[in-house]
Design a protein around this motif. Structure first.
Motif: not given
Length: 207
Positions: A18, A21, A25, A62-63, A66, A106-107, A110
């Motif tokens: 997390e 991510r 981002h 991470m990918r 999701v 989150t989606t 990502t």
């Protein structure tokens, strides 16, 4: 005690993902450092390397967190109920795909990282090959559905299943990208249902 240790390890792993991510981002994948991820997660760099060999492996974790559940969810919509109208299943798939973004930050974050905040060079070059493979698999699934629609005379006359499938693939990928860009809601976010309905109906035979 062993169980608690495993649970703590899993919690740390999830916290690192997390944090990555969030940093990806915020700064982009290339500019994000392991130090930034460690600070955001509240762990040491050593704790990160205990779970992940490098930043690339962390990116994939991470990918996958999701994309794998998303594929499971959309596959259910696409293939559930063989007696259902094939084009209705295409429409259900598209709605399920877009709901994943509207319902889950989150989606959304990502996919923003994967689309706009990542350079697919060096270690991440392999990601492009994976994307091509995934898109070819989705294209084959769409083609199967449109072939079924053609067999029961639901596909528009003169439209070949492979072309309809490619059209839906382009539509879906473009819709995702435009939705992610449309923070102010001036491009597509306020018209998702109408756009999906129009796309599906454009492939349907006239009653």
């Amino acid at each position: 005690m062993v169980r608690r240790t495993k649970e703590d390890s899993q919690e740390t792993r999830l916290a690192i993902i997390e944090a990555a991510r969030s940093m990806f981002h915020q700064h982009g994948v290339t500019r994000t450092t392991m130090e930034q991820i460690a600070a955001a997660a509240g762990v040491t760099r050593g704790a990160i390397y205990w779970h992940f060999a490098d930043k690339t492996q962390l990116f994939y974790a991470m990918r996958d967190q999701v994309t794998l559940p998303l594929m499971d969810r959309t596959n259910i919509e696409l293939f559930e109920g063989e007696t259902c109208d094939p084009l209705q299943r295409i429409e259900q798939f598209l709605h399920a795909m877009m709901s994943a973004f509207t319902e889950c930050k989150t989606t959304q974050h990502t996919f923003e990282i994967m689309n706009f905040k990542c350079e697919y060079v060096n270690e991440l070059q392999h990601k492009l090959n994976e994307c091509r493979t995934a898109h070819n698999e989705l294209l084959a699934k769409f083609t199967h559905i449109y072939q079924e629609a053609q067999r029961i005379n639901r596909l528009r006359t003169g439209l070949e299943p492979d072309i309809a499938a490619a059209n839906t693939l382009v539509f879906s990928l473009g819709l995702i990208r435009l939705w992610l860009m449309d923070e102010n809601g001036t491009l597509v976010r306020n018209q998702i249902d109408k756009l999906i309905a129009a796309h599906v109906e454009s492939n349907r035979t006239a009653d």
